[in-house]
Write a protein that holds these residues in place. Structure first.
Motif, PDB file in Angstrom:
ATOM      1  N   GLY A   1      95.239  34.133-124.467  1.00 47.76           N
ATOM      2  CA  GLY A   1      94.304  33.064-124.791  1.00 47.76           C
ATOM      3  C   GLY A   1      93.033  33.078-123.987  1.00 47.76           C
ATOM      4  N   VAL A   2      92.950  33.896-122.911  1.00 49.21           N
ATOM      5  CA  VAL A   2      91.690  34.027-122.164  1.00 49.21           C
ATOM      6  C   VAL A   2      90.857  35.103-122.847  1.00 49.21           C
ATOM      7  N   PRO A   3      89.681  34.774-123.375  1.00 46.27           N
ATOM      8  CA  PRO A   3      88.901  35.751-124.154  1.00 46.27           C
ATOM      9  C   PRO A   3      88.567  37.004-123.352  1.00 46.27           C
TER      10      PRO A   3
ATOM     11  N   ILE B   1      94.874  37.768-118.820  1.00 47.22           N
ATOM     12  CA  ILE B   1      93.584  37.834-119.507  1.00 47.22           C
ATOM     13  C   ILE B   1      93.743  38.705-120.743  1.00 47.22           C
ATOM     14  N   GLY B   2      93.228  38.246-121.883  1.00 45.77           N
ATOM     15  CA  GLY B   2      93.296  39.026-123.111  1.00 45.77           C
ATOM     16  C   GLY B   2      93.769  38.191-124.272  1.00 45.77           C
TER      17      GLY B   2
ATOM     18  N   ASP C   1      87.503  32.444-116.957  1.00 41.14           N
ATOM     19  CA  ASP C   1      87.451  31.783-118.272  1.00 41.14           C
ATOM     20  C   ASP C   1      87.200  32.769-119.406  1.00 41.14           C
ATOM     21  N   ALA C   2      86.628  33.926-119.089  1.00 43.59           N
ATOM     22  CA  ALA C   2      86.452  35.014-120.060  1.00 43.59           C
ATOM     23  C   ALA C   2      86.112  36.258-119.258  1.00 43.59           C
TER      24      ALA C   2
ATOM     25  N   THR D   1      80.315  36.914-124.008  1.00 45.65           N
ATOM     26  CA  THR D   1      81.380  36.557-123.067  1.00 45.65           C
ATOM     27  C   THR D   1      81.096  35.205-122.421  1.00 45.65           C
ATOM     28  N   ALA D   2      79.836  34.963-122.062  1.00 47.89           N
ATOM     29  CA  ALA D   2      79.469  33.674-121.469  1.00 47.89           C
ATOM     30  C   ALA D   2      79.751  32.524-122.431  1.00 47.89           C
ATOM     31  N   SER D   3      79.426  32.717-123.706  1.00 46.59           N
ATOM     32  CA  SER D   3      79.679  31.669-124.695  1.00 46.59           C
ATOM     33  C   SER D   3      81.177  31.427-124.879  1.00 46.59           C
TER      34      SER D   3
END
Length: 270
Positions: free
Chosen positions: A104-106, A99-100, A74-75, A225-227
């Motif tokens: 759209g994946v933070p 990812i990136g 998710d990130a 990153t968690a947020s």
């Protein structure tokens, strides 16, 4: 209920204060499931890094593919990437697993390039790879002032040079940049500057009288990153991460003969 997932691509800290150890305990404290791609094994304690052994680039990328294709990400964030070869391999693999910022994946880049004393940890070839390979894929980059100097040549001493540094870093292609002000001398508060080139957001916080700040940069990037993994936008995630690291620094503790770690244990008490 299955939690969101966050991937750290970073080195191990044998002292447990920084690196993937700090990332994983921050992910846990922030309520996300941590995934790992190990890039290096360091020999270090509170006095500093005595050496490290890098993980082969194909093993680093295999770890990313294994978790991304099965569990989903998710990130993601990076920490110590050690060499230009690993940096280029990671960048290529992130594209392959979507990812990136382009997907759209933070993706948060914590460009670990300087020691606690400001000495360079990466050769120029690796610094250039960070600029050209990671930054264009990054949702957010989070350099400290020593890393800003190594990456841009700008020495940040005041708000004017901090803004100039943000603009220079954005020129490398990230969507957002957070220029951390914790190392700024003679500043009463700790002021970080967040920008996407249109907005310039100052995030001010208290400056605590403690030398125990080991792992602070890793912990902040991991909290952000968690947020992001839980769906926050970048300004909200950075604001939440800022509040998290402030408490971690306030409750840092002495451990060993040198610099002790910041502490996320407050979240357990809360």
């Amino acid at each position: 209920m299955t939690p969101r997932t966050a991937l750290t691509i970073a080195g191990s800290d044998s002292g447990g204060g920084a690196g993937i150890q700090a990332d994983l305990r921050t992910f846990f404290a922030c309520g996300v499931h941590g995934l790992v791609s190990l890039t290096a094994v360091t020999v270090q304690n509170s006095l500093g890094v005595q050496g490290f052994t890098e993980i082969p680039a194909d093993v680093v990328t295999a770890q990313i593919k294994a978790v991304a294709t099965d569990m989903g990400v998710d990130a993601a964030k990076t920490g110590m990437l050690a060499t230009a070869e690993i940096i280029r391999a990671v960048a290529k693999t992130l594209d392959e697993v979507h990812i990136g910022q382009r997907t759209g994946v933070p993706f948060v880049v914590d460009p670990v390039a300087a020691s606690m004393t400001g000495h360079a940890l990466l050769r120029e070839e690796a610094l250039d790879a960070i600029r050209t390979e990671l930054f264009p894929r990054a949702t957010l980059v989070t350099p400290n002032l020593d890393e800003v100097r190594l990456l841009t040549g700008i020495s940040v001493t005041d708000p004017v040079s901090q803004r100039a540094a943000a603009e220079a870093l954005l020129g490398f292609g990230s969507a957002w940049v957070l220029v951390k002000g914790g190392h700024m001398e003679n500043a009463a508060d700790c002021v970080d500057l967040l920008s996407d080139g249109r907005e310039f957001i100052e995030l001010s916080g208290p400056r605590y009288d403690t030398e125990n700040t080991h792992g602070g940069g890793d912990t902040l990037a991991s909290a952000i990153t968690a947020s992001l993994a839980k769906g926050a936008d970048v300004p909200a995630a950075v604001s939440e991460g800022k509040r998290f690291i402030e408490r971690c620094v306030a409750e840092s503790y002495a451990l060993g003969k040198g610099v002790g770690p910041v502490s996320p244990f407050w979240r357990l008490k809360d």
